[in-house]
Design a protein around this motif. Sequence first.
Motif, PDB file in Angstrom:
ATOM      1  N   GLY A   1       0.815  -1.211   0.000  1.00 18.05           N
ATOM      2  CA  GLY A   1       0.000   0.000   0.000  1.00 18.05           C
ATOM      3  C   GLY A   1       0.847   1.258   0.000  1.00 18.05           C
TER       4      GLY A   1
ATOM      5  N   ARG B   1      -8.969   3.419   9.844  1.00 21.95           N
ATOM      6  CA  ARG B   1      -8.857   4.578   8.949  1.00 21.95           C
ATOM      7  C   ARG B   1      -9.224   5.893   9.624  1.00 21.95           C
ATOM      8  NH1 ARG B   1     -12.395   2.033   5.145  1.00 21.95           N
ATOM      9  NH2 ARG B   1     -13.664   3.849   5.530  1.00 21.95           N
TER      10      ARG B   1
ATOM     11  N   ALA C   1      -5.875   2.939   3.806  1.00 28.79           N
ATOM     12  CA  ALA C   1      -6.152   1.888   2.825  1.00 28.79           C
ATOM     13  C   ALA C   1      -7.644   1.591   2.820  1.00 28.79           C
ATOM     14  CB  ALA C   1      -5.364   0.621   3.160  1.00 28.79           C
ATOM     15  N   ASP C   2      -8.208   1.437   1.631  1.00 35.56           N
ATOM     16  CA  ASP C   2      -9.627   1.124   1.519  1.00 35.56           C
ATOM     17  C   ASP C   2      -9.964  -0.228   2.132  1.00 35.56           C
ATOM     18  OD1 ASP C   2     -10.124   3.520   0.254  1.00 35.56           O
ATOM     19  OD2 ASP C   2      -9.955   2.677  -1.757  1.00 35.56           O
ATOM     20  N   SER C   3      -8.998  -1.119   2.213  1.00 36.66           N
ATOM     21  CA  SER C   3      -9.240  -2.453   2.764  1.00 36.66           C
ATOM     22  C   SER C   3      -9.282  -2.452   4.293  1.00 36.66           C
ATOM     23  CB  SER C   3      -8.165  -3.429   2.284  1.00 36.66           C
ATOM     24  OG  SER C   3      -6.892  -3.000   2.717  1.00 36.66           O
ATOM     25  N   VAL C   4      -8.985  -1.314   4.904  1.00 33.67           N
ATOM     26  CA  VAL C   4      -9.007  -1.179   6.366  1.00 33.67           C
ATOM     27  C   VAL C   4     -10.285  -0.439   6.743  1.00 33.67           C
ATOM     28  CG1 VAL C   4      -7.844  -0.145   8.358  1.00 33.67           C
ATOM     29  CG2 VAL C   4      -6.501  -1.143   6.494  1.00 33.67           C
ATOM     30  N   SER C   5     -11.026  -0.982   7.711  1.00 33.85           N
ATOM     31  CA  SER C   5     -12.259  -0.323   8.140  1.00 33.85           C
ATOM     32  C   SER C   5     -11.934   0.847   9.069  1.00 33.85           C
ATOM     33  CB  SER C   5     -13.185  -1.324   8.833  1.00 33.85           C
ATOM     34  OG  SER C   5     -12.571  -1.840   9.990  1.00 33.85           O
TER      35      SER C   5
ATOM     36  N   HIS D   1     -10.812  -0.853  12.709  1.00 32.99           N
ATOM     37  CA  HIS D   1     -10.400  -2.150  12.160  1.00 32.99           C
ATOM     38  C   HIS D   1      -9.956  -3.164  13.209  1.00 32.99           C
ATOM     39  CE1 HIS D   1      -9.322  -4.465   8.605  1.00 32.99           C
ATOM     40  NE2 HIS D   1      -8.246  -4.873   9.261  1.00 32.99           N
TER      41      HIS D   1
END
Length: 85
Positions: A39, A57, A68-72, A75
Motif C-alpha cells: 500500500g 482509517r 487503505a480502503d481495505s481497512v475499516s 479495524h
Amino acid sequence: MGPVGDKEDSSLRNTRVTRTQTVVNRISGGTECLVAIYGVQVGRKFDIRGDTIRIGRDPETNDLVLEADSVSRRHARIRMLDGNR
C-alpha cells in the motif's frame, strides 16, 4: 468470453509482491512495532506503545491510522494481556 479473458478484469489477476526482508532490514530494533508491507505506506514503521492501541482509517478514534480502503474505520485493537500482546 468469461471474466478471465476480459481486458477490464485482467488487473484482478495481478498480485503485487513486496519483499518483506528489505523492509525489515531498514528497521532499528528495540520497540514493538507494526510495519506496512504493501500500500501507500509500505515500509512505514508504527511503534506500539501503551496497553491498548486502536487501528483503523478514522483519525478521530484510532491511535494508528492506516490509509487503505481495505481497512475499516475501526479495524482492530491490540491489547496488553498478562505482559503479552
